[in-house]
Design an enzyme around this catalytic site. Structure first.
Site, PDB file in Angstrom:
ATOM      1  CE  LYS A  10     -28.388  11.060  -4.092  1.00  0.00           C
ATOM      2  NZ  LYS A  10     -29.456  11.633  -3.540  1.00  0.00           N
TER       3      LYS A  10
HETATM    4  C1  PLP Z   1     -27.852   6.167   0.000  1.00  0.00           C
HETATM    5  C2  PLP Z   1     -29.014   6.713  -0.721  1.00  0.00           C
HETATM    6  N1  PLP Z   1     -29.985   5.469  -1.385  1.00  0.00           N
HETATM    7  C3  PLP Z   1     -31.073   5.525  -2.215  1.00  0.00           C
HETATM    8  C4  PLP Z   1     -31.316   7.136  -2.480  1.00  0.00           C
HETATM    9  C5  PLP Z   1     -32.458   7.270  -3.099  1.00  0.00           C
HETATM   10  O1  PLP Z   1     -32.242   7.848  -4.286  1.00  0.00           O
HETATM   11  P1  PLP Z   1     -33.647   8.619  -5.236  1.00  0.00           P
HETATM   12  O2  PLP Z   1     -33.955   9.942  -4.609  1.00  0.00           O
HETATM   13  O3  PLP Z   1     -33.135   8.516  -6.494  1.00  0.00           O
HETATM   14  O4  PLP Z   1     -34.669   7.697  -5.334  1.00  0.00           O
HETATM   15  C6  PLP Z   1     -30.655   8.029  -1.827  1.00  0.00           C
HETATM   16  C7  PLP Z   1     -31.270   9.513  -2.020  1.00  0.00           C
HETATM   17  O5  PLP Z   1     -30.721  10.330  -1.508  1.00  0.00           O
HETATM   18  C8  PLP Z   1     -29.621   7.959  -0.947  1.00  0.00           C
HETATM   19  O6  PLP Z   1     -28.763   8.846  -0.520  1.00  0.00           O
END
Ligand code: PLP
Length: 395
Positions: free
Chosen positions: A196
């Site tokens: 990210k």
């Molecule tokens: C649009 C979206 N929402 C939520 C997430 C979840 O993030 P995390 O990996 O921090 O749980 C991601 C992860 O890639 C994502 O792309």
């Protein structure tokens, strides 16, 4: 494979594999992590508190609670709304599974709708048409960093008395009409996963409009206990805690916040670097048989999280999946963000979602390729990515 040849052997543009999404980690992060390790306190503590404070100041709004992923942030937000069985949450069909899984884990039903083919974001017309007496919330995703049409979505939410929770996993830096992503509704949920824009390894943040919601999320994120663990063991003396509800183990550690504090301090220069790379890609790919990202909408700031090209086999002369393989062969890591949710067997079987009901999300999911866009890329890396794209399109 469209390569230069030496002694009849095809040559790759680069020797080392370029890892997709490898983050830009500075010395400050390394030193802070080492200091955490040496301090004897790795768990949730003063660095998490500082990271929350810095994040709230960066956004200039609400109350920030750090957690161990955006998935946790979404789940706790859904629980805190609260949602009840039978409640519906309208969201996009073009997103990571975590967005809808959070709704399902909270006992409610996700209702995905198709996206706008240009912005790839929630289409407000589709959202309005999906509202039913059971709808409780709208869950937009600022896809690849492009802010959704928050004025239209806010108006739909107000008209029907719905909650608004923003999935800002891609959009730390994004804003819509001057207002930062994550500040339009009840909760904004952010990801600091390794690929990210701001990373902590695994990590996430909830930005809550109300102090009460933030306090509830903090309790839910640590077993439903009344006190943070670091206060239990602090030099003020041992403090008892009491369990007030069944919570989760979703807290962020100081070890993670140690990275995040310095990543957040560099969020703007990192965005600037990605903008330079984005512009080089736009220029290099303008004449190629690919669809490149639409420009940012007026009065918005794009978070520039993922640079995606669409590979339409009829136009490009190569299928998307063959293109992915060729890029990998050329030592350039690529990603797919994302297949339409209806392509996944679980959702098809459980909810009856069908790809043909989401034609734009399905087409995009079948054609999209994400190219490396990390602030860690050197100019030579970018040149290699461009060369790999050109060669992967050659017959
Ligand atoms: C649009 C979206 N929402 C939520 C997430 C979840 O993030 P995390 O990996 O921090 O749980 C991601 C992860 O890639 C994502 O792309």
């Amino acid at each position: 494979m469209g390569c230069d040849e030496v002694n009849g052997e095809p040559q790759r543009p680069r020797e080392r594999f370029l890892v997709f999404g490898a983050p830009a980690i500075g010395e400050a992060e390394v030193e802070e992590v080492v200091a955490s390790l040496r301090s004897g306190w790795l768990g949730t503590g003063p660095k998490v508190a500082r990271f929350e404070d810095d994040f709230r100041k960066y956004k200039g709004w609400g109350h920030a609670v750090a957690v161990n992923s955006c998935t946790a942030a979404l789940h706790l937000s859904m629980l805190a709304l609260p949602l009840a069985a039978g409640d519906e949450v309208i969201t996009t069909s073009l997103t990571f599974c975590a967005t809808v899984n959070a709704v399902i884990h909270a006992g409610a039903t996700p209702v995905p709708v198709d996206v706008d083919p240009q912005t790839m974001n929630l289409d407000p017309g589709q959202v309005a048409a999906a509202v039913t007496p059971r709808t409780r919330a709208i869950l937009p995703v600022h896809f690849v960093g492009r802010p959704c049409a928050m004025d239209d979505l806010r108006a739909i939410a107000d008209e029907h008395g719905l909650a608004l929770v923003e999935d800002c996993a891609h959009a730390v830096e994004a804003s819509f009409h001057g207002r930062p992503a994550g500040t339009f509704g009840d909760f904004g949920c952010f990801s600091f996963y390794v690929t990210k824009n701001v990373v902590t390894g695994e990590g996430g943040m909830v930005l809550a409009r109300s102090e009460d919601h933030a306090a509830r999320i903090k309790v839910l994120a640590l077993h439903g206990m009344t006190r943070d663990a670091w206060r239990r063991f602090s030099d003020e003396g041992y403090r008892h805690y009491y369990v007030t509800e069944v919570g989760f183990k979703y807290n962020m550690m100081d070890l993670q916040a140690a990275i995040g504090i310095h990543q957040l301090a560099r969020v703007e220069p990192s965005w600037e670097r990605r903008r330079e790379i984005w512009e080089r890609y736009d220029e290099a790919f303008a004449g190629l048989p690919l669809e490149t990202p639409a420009p940012a909408e007026p009065e918005t700031r794009h978070g520039l999280h993922l640079y995606t090209v669409l590979v339409d086999e009829a136009r490009a002369g190569v299928s998307r999946d063959a293109f992915l393989e060729r890029m990998t062969w050329h030592n350039v890591g690529v990603g797919v963000h994302y297949l339409c949710l209806a392509e996944h067997p679980f959702y098809r079987h459980e909810f009856g979602w069908r790809p043909q009901d989401y034609p734009h999300a399905t087409r995009i999911g079948r054609q999209t390729v994400s190219l490396p866009l990390s602030a860690a890329l050197s100019d030579d890396d970018v040149t290699d990515v461009i060369a790999a794209v050109e060669r992967s399109l050659e017959g």
